[in-house]
Scaffold this motif. Structure first.
Motif, short mmCIF file in Angstrom:
data_model
loop_
_atom_site.label_atom_id
_atom_site.label_comp_id
_atom_site.label_asym_id
_atom_site.label_seq_id
_atom_site.Cartn_x
_atom_site.Cartn_y
_atom_site.Cartn_z
N MET A 1 0.83 -1.19 0.00
CA MET A 1 0.00 0.00 0.00
C MET A 1 0.87 1.25 0.00
N THR A 2 0.44 2.24 -0.76
CA THR A 2 1.13 3.53 -0.77
C THR A 2 0.66 4.34 0.43
N PRO A 3 1.43 5.37 0.85
CA PRO A 3 0.98 6.20 1.98
C PRO A 3 -0.39 6.82 1.75
N ARG A 7 -3.80 6.24 4.11
CA ARG A 7 -4.59 7.30 4.72
C ARG A 7 -6.07 7.15 4.42
N ARG A 8 -6.40 6.60 3.26
CA ARG A 8 -7.80 6.44 2.88
C ARG A 8 -8.42 5.15 3.42
N SER A 9 -7.60 4.17 3.77
CA SER A 9 -8.10 2.87 4.22
C SER A 9 -8.28 2.86 5.73
N ILE A 14 -5.75 -2.09 6.40
CA ILE A 14 -4.29 -1.96 6.35
C ILE A 14 -3.64 -3.19 6.98
N PHE A 15 -4.18 -3.62 8.11
CA PHE A 15 -3.62 -4.78 8.80
C PHE A 15 -3.73 -6.05 7.95
N VAL A 16 -4.88 -6.26 7.32
CA VAL A 16 -5.11 -7.45 6.49
C VAL A 16 -4.23 -7.43 5.25
N SER A 17 -3.90 -6.25 4.76
CA SER A 17 -3.10 -6.15 3.52
C SER A 17 -1.72 -6.77 3.68
N TYR A 18 -1.22 -6.87 4.90
CA TYR A 18 0.12 -7.45 5.10
C TYR A 18 0.11 -8.97 5.01
N ASP A 98 7.82 -6.55 7.29
CA ASP A 98 7.16 -5.68 6.31
C ASP A 98 6.63 -4.41 6.97
N ILE A 99 5.99 -4.55 8.12
CA ILE A 99 5.45 -3.37 8.81
C ILE A 99 6.57 -2.46 9.26
#
Length: 282
Positions: A1-3, A7-9, A14-18, A98-99
């Protein structure tokens, strides 16, 4: 994900995206967790069948064959447990990497004013301690939730086949247990936070007062307005850790004042004069 996408999510998205880059390991972990649940559910059913059906009818060959199957099932459960333990933690470590990489990149883009307003110890605590708790959740959270749901659902279905009336009575209490547990957990967390806050205030006050008392006792002409704790205090969070691991306490600060001659320009209080005055008073 881009910054901008972050910000929009939402936080959950965001957590699931990892999980996406490590989806294969995650699915393997969930499949093995399902295998563990099935073995745990299978054992009482098979044992009940063997004791109620096979042994009374003297079917010893089928009984020992069934026990062999159970033994192999438990060996398989051991393999599943190893995979869940090893590869599950590997999943957590990779997500943590990653985080942490994204956090480091984000911190590189922040302005200097941000670091002027935030202490280094607080930022390091976020990147290390808080991130570790998040990655533990990334590994154990879905796995424990999945195992609990499958086990409870499977046990309920098995109990319905045995005596559905008793099964309904037993599981009618489960929502009450969940409600009670959630409520008590919230109260315990609030009480724990309150106790830690009071202890920190007590330790911090004692820590600062020792330094202030020393200066006012030996250098009464100095008016102490405020004493700021070092950044290391913010990072570690309590006085005992500072004293035991870093060697930072009121005595060490006072020694540093003496060593670096910070008080050399101020004439210390004459103790002999105080003793003379005390003797005259007596």
């Amino acid at each position: 994900m881009t910054p901008e996408q972050m910000r929009r999510s939402g936080h959950l998205r965001i957590f699931v995206s990892y999980y996406r880059p490590h989806l294969a390991i995650f699915l393997l972990d969930m499949v093995c967790a399902l295998g563990i649940c099935l073995v745990d559910l299978l054992f009482p059913m098979v044992s009940r069948h063997a004791l109620n059906e096979l042994l009374p009818r003297s079917l010893y060959g089928a009984f020992f064959a069934l026990m062999t199957v159970l033994l192999l099932a438990y060996v398989l459960k051991g393999v599943f447990t190893f995979i869940v333990t090893y590869w599950g933690h590997l999943l957590g470590v990779r997500i943590e990497a990653d985080i942490r990489s994204d956090l480091f990149s984000h911190m590189q883009d922040l302005s200097f004013s941000f670091y002027d307003k935030n202490r280094t110890g607080q930022l390091m605590s976020r990147v290390t301690g808080d991130l570790f708790e998040i990655t533990e959740l990334a590994h154990h959270g879905p796995e424990d939730l999945f195992i609990s749901v499958v086990t409870l659902t499977g046990a309920f279905c098995v109990m319905l086949t045995i005596r559905w009336e008793l099964a309904l009575i037993v599981f009618a209490v489960v929502p009450l247990f969940i409600l009670f547990t959630v409520r008590q957990r919230k109260r315990m967390m609030e009480a724990s936070s309150e106790v830690k806050r009071k202890l920190e205030q007590k330790h911090t006050s004692s820590y600062v007062e020792q330094c202030r008392d020393y200066v006012q006792k030996h250098y009464p002409q100095i008016k102490v307005v405020n004493i700021a704790l070092p950044d290391a205090y913010v990072e570690h969070g309590n006085v005992s850790v500072l004293r035991n691991e870093l060697g930072i306490d009121s005595d060490s600060i006072i020694q540093r004042l003496k060593t670096e001659n910070w008080l050399s320009m101020v004439k210390p209080k004459d103790r002999s004069a105080d003793q003379t005055d005390a003797q005259k008073g007596n």
